[in-house]
Design a protein around this motif. Structure first.
Motif, PDB file in Angstrom:
ATOM      1  N   ILE A 270       7.742   1.182  12.832  1.00  0.00           N
ATOM      2  CA  ILE A 270       7.517   1.446  14.294  1.00  0.00           C
ATOM      3  C   ILE A 270       7.403   2.814  14.615  1.00  0.00           C
ATOM      4  O   ILE A 270       6.816   3.565  15.459  1.00  0.00           O
ATOM      5  CB  ILE A 270       8.504   0.675  15.186  1.00  0.00           C
ATOM      6  CG1 ILE A 270       8.383  -0.798  14.555  1.00  0.00           C
ATOM      7  CG2 ILE A 270       8.462   0.754  16.659  1.00  0.00           C
ATOM      8  CD1 ILE A 270       6.993  -1.477  14.916  1.00  0.00           C
ATOM      9  N   ASN A 271       8.533   3.518  14.099  1.00  0.00           N
ATOM     10  CA  ASN A 271       8.408   5.069  14.041  1.00  0.00           C
ATOM     11  C   ASN A 271       7.128   5.711  13.622  1.00  0.00           C
ATOM     12  O   ASN A 271       6.438   6.528  14.235  1.00  0.00           O
ATOM     13  CB  ASN A 271       9.485   5.585  13.339  1.00  0.00           C
ATOM     14  CG  ASN A 271      10.845   5.810  13.590  1.00  0.00           C
ATOM     15  OD1 ASN A 271      11.352   5.943  14.988  1.00  0.00           O
ATOM     16  ND2 ASN A 271      11.789   5.651  12.714  1.00  0.00           N
TER      17      ASN A 271
ATOM     18  N   CYS B  20       4.347   4.763  16.511  1.00  0.00           N
ATOM     19  CA  CYS B  20       4.765   5.508  17.754  1.00  0.00           C
ATOM     20  C   CYS B  20       4.508   7.007  17.661  1.00  0.00           C
ATOM     21  O   CYS B  20       3.737   7.538  18.255  1.00  0.00           O
ATOM     22  CB  CYS B  20       6.390   5.553  17.949  1.00  0.00           C
ATOM     23  SG  CYS B  20       6.747   3.913  18.856  1.00  0.00           S
ATOM     24  N   TYR B  21       4.491   7.706  16.632  1.00  0.00           N
ATOM     25  CA  TYR B  21       4.100   9.167  16.365  1.00  0.00           C
ATOM     26  C   TYR B  21       2.773   9.365  16.070  1.00  0.00           C
ATOM     27  O   TYR B  21       2.105  10.231  16.794  1.00  0.00           O
ATOM     28  CB  TYR B  21       4.812   9.361  15.032  1.00  0.00           C
ATOM     29  CG  TYR B  21       4.350  10.801  14.671  1.00  0.00           C
ATOM     30  CD1 TYR B  21       4.700  11.973  15.379  1.00  0.00           C
ATOM     31  CD2 TYR B  21       3.778  11.065  13.420  1.00  0.00           C
ATOM     32  CE1 TYR B  21       4.378  13.231  14.950  1.00  0.00           C
ATOM     33  CE2 TYR B  21       3.447  12.542  13.253  1.00  0.00           C
ATOM     34  CZ  TYR B  21       3.881  13.627  13.918  1.00  0.00           C
ATOM     35  OH  TYR B  21       3.578  14.845  13.852  1.00  0.00           O
ATOM     36  N   ILE B  22       2.266   8.145  15.627  1.00  0.00           N
ATOM     37  CA  ILE B  22       0.530   8.489  15.332  1.00  0.00           C
ATOM     38  C   ILE B  22      -0.180   7.948  16.915  1.00  0.00           C
ATOM     39  O   ILE B  22      -1.074   8.965  17.297  1.00  0.00           O
ATOM     40  CB  ILE B  22      -0.073   7.274  14.429  1.00  0.00           C
ATOM     41  CG1 ILE B  22       0.431   7.682  13.131  1.00  0.00           C
ATOM     42  CG2 ILE B  22      -1.400   6.808  14.698  1.00  0.00           C
ATOM     43  CD1 ILE B  22      -0.048   6.652  11.982  1.00  0.00           C
ATOM     44  N   LYS B  23       0.429   7.262  17.752  1.00  0.00           N
ATOM     45  CA  LYS B  23      -0.121   7.355  19.061  1.00  0.00           C
ATOM     46  C   LYS B  23       0.203   8.609  19.778  1.00  0.00           C
ATOM     47  O   LYS B  23      -0.739   8.862  20.301  1.00  0.00           O
ATOM     48  CB  LYS B  23       0.532   6.269  19.743  1.00  0.00           C
ATOM     49  CG  LYS B  23      -0.037   4.859  19.369  1.00  0.00           C
ATOM     50  CD  LYS B  23       1.278   3.525  19.737  1.00  0.00           C
ATOM     51  CE  LYS B  23       0.519   3.463  21.205  1.00  0.00           C
ATOM     52  NZ  LYS B  23       1.435   2.360  21.869  1.00  0.00           N
TER      53      LYS B  23
ATOM     54  N   THR C 164      11.077  -5.455  14.987  1.00  0.00           N
ATOM     55  CA  THR C 164       9.802  -5.035  14.402  1.00  0.00           C
ATOM     56  C   THR C 164       8.708  -5.903  15.020  1.00  0.00           C
ATOM     57  O   THR C 164       7.458  -5.330  15.483  1.00  0.00           O
ATOM     58  CB  THR C 164       9.611  -5.087  12.947  1.00  0.00           C
ATOM     59  OG1 THR C 164      10.823  -4.413  12.568  1.00  0.00           O
ATOM     60  CG2 THR C 164       8.551  -4.511  12.680  1.00  0.00           C
ATOM     61  N   ILE C 165       8.540  -7.126  14.858  1.00  0.00           N
ATOM     62  CA  ILE C 165       7.422  -7.914  15.549  1.00  0.00           C
ATOM     63  C   ILE C 165       7.401  -7.905  16.729  1.00  0.00           C
ATOM     64  O   ILE C 165       6.098  -7.583  17.374  1.00  0.00           O
ATOM     65  CB  ILE C 165       7.651  -9.206  15.036  1.00  0.00           C
ATOM     66  CG1 ILE C 165       7.519  -9.497  13.237  1.00  0.00           C
ATOM     67  CG2 ILE C 165       6.595 -10.390  15.558  1.00  0.00           C
ATOM     68  CD1 ILE C 165       7.925 -10.902  12.760  1.00  0.00           C
TER      69      ILE C 165
ATOM     70  N   VAL D 258      13.666   5.493  16.128  1.00  0.00           N
ATOM     71  CA  VAL D 258      13.807   3.919  16.569  1.00  0.00           C
ATOM     72  C   VAL D 258      15.207   3.645  15.737  1.00  0.00           C
ATOM     73  O   VAL D 258      15.405   3.728  14.502  1.00  0.00           O
ATOM     74  CB  VAL D 258      12.643   3.287  15.947  1.00  0.00           C
ATOM     75  CG1 VAL D 258      12.969   1.750  16.019  1.00  0.00           C
ATOM     76  CG2 VAL D 258      11.350   3.551  16.600  1.00  0.00           C
ATOM     77  N   ALA D 259      16.196   3.272  16.545  1.00  0.00           N
ATOM     78  CA  ALA D 259      17.321   2.986  16.207  1.00  0.00           C
ATOM     79  C   ALA D 259      17.579   1.881  15.056  1.00  0.00           C
ATOM     80  O   ALA D 259      18.466   1.837  14.266  1.00  0.00           O
ATOM     81  CB  ALA D 259      18.431   2.601  17.360  1.00  0.00           C
TER      82      ALA D 259
END
Length: 275
Positions: free
Chosen positions: A195-196, A199-202, A230-231, A147-148
């Protein structure tokens, strides 16, 4: 049932609890009990005593990363639990520092000699990849940074011999717990980015639904643009509840409360969440 008890955190809103900069959460999932991080000092153990928690019943200890405010309470916890397996990334045991000004470095790592803490009963099990601690409970290992708008904090270094090298905080990891509502994700500091991490856990679990996020979000240094992004990402993922602690910061707490309303929780020492 999943039960999360915050043993140590920066603040306490109940009489008799000891607050300190750091984080420790007791995770109880069926018959399995794991302490995720140990705070900075005595507070996690003392608050466990206050709550009537029998730390002898703990199965394991897991560390989100190697900073002192998540590992410093390890000795006090082990004094009560006896010898335990401690799941952590290899870099968490490195000599970690942060550059505070020109050529002045502040120690940030485990505040014990490794042999000293092993004598207290620490059996370190090193993981850089995911580990299933118990059916439905996964420790992520290293989290990809994609995530940038979530850069790794600068100024962190590892001392190797006489030289410092950049510490990208690859030891940062989280816990994922499966519940009937979806995943509950427990963060230590989220140096990899909240968020990283989600996303990785999903991707890791193959589960689309993240029901709740609990713990440190490391949004304390985030500006208005990053907070907004983020929100927006949390809303897009349809995260329903967020219970923040430790390194979130006041501005981010306010923004998250405004965004999540009654589904926002300020997660202090002694707080108990059940799912």
């Amino acid at each position: 049932m999943l039960k999360l008890t915050t043993l140590s955190e920066n603040s306490a809103n109940k009489k008799g609890y000891l607050a300190e900069h750091g984080l420790s959460i007791l995770v109880e999932y069926g018959d399995y009990k794991v302490i995720f991080d140990t705070g900075q000092g005595i507070s996690a153990a003392q608050n466990a005593d206050k709550l009537g928690v029998n730390l002898r019943e703990i199965n394991d200890i897991a560390l989100s990363h190697g900073h002192f405010d998540h590992t410093g309470g390890l000795k006090y916890i082990l004094d009560r639990t006896g010898p335990k397996n401690i799941y952590t990334h290899p870099d968490s045991l490195a000599a970690k520092y942060r550059l505070v000004k020109d050529n002045i470095y502040k120690a940030m790592g485990l505040p014990y000699n490794i042999k000293e803490i092993q004598k207290c009963g620490a059996n370190f099990i090193l993981n850089s990849k995911p580990v299933e601690l118990y059916p439905g409970v996964i420790l992520t290992g290293e989290i990809p940074r994609k995530v940038a708008f979530e850069p790794t904090a600068e100024g962190h270094v590892i001392l190797e011999g006489e030289n410092y090298r950049r510490d990208f905080l690859l030891d940062d990891q989280a816990l994922s717990v499966t519940t009937p509502y979806g995943l509950v994700v427990i963060l230590g500091c989220a140096h990899a980015g909240i968020i990283n991490t989600l996303c990785y856990i999903k991707e890791l679990t193959g589960t689309k639904k993240i029901f709740a996020v609990v713990g440190g979000t490391h949004l304390i240094e985030a500006g208005p643009e990053r907070l907004e992004l983020t929100i927006s990402a949390l809303k897009e993922m349809e995260v329903e509840k967020i219970a923040v602690s430790h390194c979130t910061g006041f501005r981010a707490q306010v923004a998250l409360q405004q965004a999540f309303g009654e589904d926002f929780i300020l997660n202090n020492c002694g707080n108990i969440l059940t799912f």
